[in-house]
Design an enzyme around this catalytic site. Structure first.
Site, mmCIF file in Angstrom:
data_model
loop_
_atom_site.group_PDB
_atom_site.id
_atom_site.type_symbol
_atom_site.label_atom_id
_atom_site.label_comp_id
_atom_site.label_asym_id
_atom_site.label_seq_id
_atom_site.Cartn_x
_atom_site.Cartn_y
_atom_site.Cartn_z
ATOM 1 N N CYS A 30 5.695 1.194 -4.135
ATOM 2 C CA CYS A 30 4.558 0.296 -4.251
ATOM 3 C C CYS A 30 4.075 -0.698 -5.438
ATOM 4 C CB CYS A 30 3.342 1.315 -3.751
ATOM 5 S SG CYS A 30 4.093 2.502 -2.373
ATOM 6 N N HIS A 77 -0.811 -1.773 3.901
ATOM 7 C CA HIS A 77 -0.454 -2.364 3.088
ATOM 8 C C HIS A 77 1.411 -1.502 3.044
ATOM 9 C CE1 HIS A 77 1.746 -0.618 -1.058
ATOM 10 N NE2 HIS A 77 1.757 1.141 -1.205
ATOM 11 N N CYS A 135 -0.612 2.625 -7.367
ATOM 12 C CA CYS A 135 -0.310 4.072 -7.664
ATOM 13 C C CYS A 135 1.395 3.303 -7.689
ATOM 14 C CB CYS A 135 -0.467 5.150 -7.335
ATOM 15 S SG CYS A 135 -1.186 5.207 -5.493
ATOM 16 N N GLY A 153 5.706 5.585 -5.822
ATOM 17 C CA GLY A 153 6.317 6.191 -5.614
ATOM 18 C C GLY A 153 6.801 7.271 -7.149
#
Length: 382
Positions: A89, A338, A368, A370
């Protein structure tokens, strides 16, 4: 070391999954911000020394170095190199950070960092397959997927369903206000698409917002990942398609090309965090970036904390004692969506636009990531 300046940032609208961008190839989608950024700043594409494009699901139509494919599809000289990076991300933000690092080190004078994710034509997780790594399983036997990680995060930091739904409603309201007041207009570019009849139209605004959302409606949704959990489709980020580009330059090149910097890259940080809980990395990443910049949280006027799930920004706010009125003032991933590899680059543009609108000085963008990571970037308006 030399300063890296952000000259401009542009993005496509975020389009609903299986919506208006269904007929637009991912490579083609990435060409729109690339061409817009050179046209808006009156530079020749051949002057770009590198293009770094973030993309998470590098499979199918987004495979085979989609960054390089996008440069060629843009009609640019074949002498312009490109690469594709994947920090899940955080990919789009990392791409911009890498471009800034290249400038700061003296290896670039003019570069683009950006991101792409076409979640309709290249679905999330379509790049995963084959045998699970025996060594990964040995060292981390209890890994879970992100939805369950969000539930673990909520349990660890005692985030309630009510808090998550209230934050989700705030995201929708803030995004609607921002859209109504044209706060996104400076960065947004229109993208042509074909409707169901085959007629060509142009999408000029994010189309995922749900302004009719109510707290009662959110509270009535079923949880997705855990029967007694708190994560629902209403307080998690929406799946959308989009692309973005950020133009960065050294001070030397800004003068040579008569470019006007909009912001300066102040500091950045990437960290690893517990891969099982996975989503609390932004806290340590923020602390690292602040230390490197020799700043405190009170020196930050605006915070962009990606809304992968509502508990993520809530945890950051609680752990660092942030003023929520400075956080995601124009909504976030819950309302806007997103597009994995593009979001970080998009947030950089959103932050610059808002600093200029409010005459603020500094913004911090964080996400944040993964498998347990966090990324943060501090920028300063010029």
């Amino acid at each position: 070391m030399t300063d890296a300046y952000i000259i401009d940032a542009v993005r496509t609208p975020r389009a609903k999954r299986k919506g208006k961008f269904t007929t637009v190839h991912p490579v083609d989608l990435a060409t729109y911000p690339l061409n817009a950024i050179v046209q808006r700043n009156k530079i020749e594409p051949g002057q770009i020394e590198d293009v770094i494009l973030g993309c998470v699901t590098q499979a199918g139509e987004q495979g085979w170095c989609v960054g390089r494919a996008a440069v060629l599809a843009s009609g640019w000289p074949h002498t312009v190199p490109a690469t594709t990076v994947n920090r899940l991300c955080g990919s789009g933000q990392q791409a911009a950070n890498f471009a800034a690092m290249g400038i700061a080190s003296g290896n670039y004078d003019l570069a683009i960092g950006g991101g792409l994710e076409h979640m309709t034509r290249v679905p999330m997780f379509s790049d995963i397959g084959g045998e699970e790594s025996p060594l990964l399983k040995k060292h981390h036997p209890d890994l879970v997927q992100q939805g369950l990680a969000a539930e673990l995060l909520s349990e660890k930091y005692k985030i309630t369903r009510k808090e998550a739904d209230e934050f989700a409603l705030r995201s929708q309201k803030n995004a609607k206000r921002a859209q109504d007041e044209s706060r996104f207009a400076k960065s947004l570019i229109g993208v042509p698409y074909k409707d169901d009849s085959g007629a060509e139209k142009v999408l000029e605004a994010d189309d995922n917002l749900r302004p009719e959302t109510t707290f009662e409606g959110l509270n009535g949704l079923k949880t997705v990942f855990k029967p007694d959990g708190i994560i629902t489709a209403g307080n998690a980020s929406a799946i959308v398609d989009g692309a973005a580009a950020v133009l960065l330059a050294s001070e030397k090149r800004t003068k040579e090309l008569n470019l006007t910097p909009r912001a300066r890259m102040v500091a950045m940080g990437s960290v690893g965090s517990d891969p099982r809980i996975m989503l609390d990395g932004p806290v340590a990443a923020i602390e690292l970036a602040l230390r490197r910049a020799k700043l405190s949280k009170d020196d930050i006027d605006l915070w962009e904390i990606n809304e992968a799930f509502a508990p993520v920004p809530l945890v950051v706010i609680k752990q660092l004692g942030l003023d929520i009125e400075k956080v995601n003032v124009n909504g976030g991933g819950i309302a806007l969506g997103h597009p994995l590899g593009a979001t970080g680059a998009m947030l950089l543009g959103t932050a610059i636009d808002e600093l200029e609108r409010t005459k603020g000085r500094r913004a911090l963008i964080t996400m944040c990531i993964g498998l347990g990571m966090g990324i943060a970037t501090i920028i300063e308006r010029v």
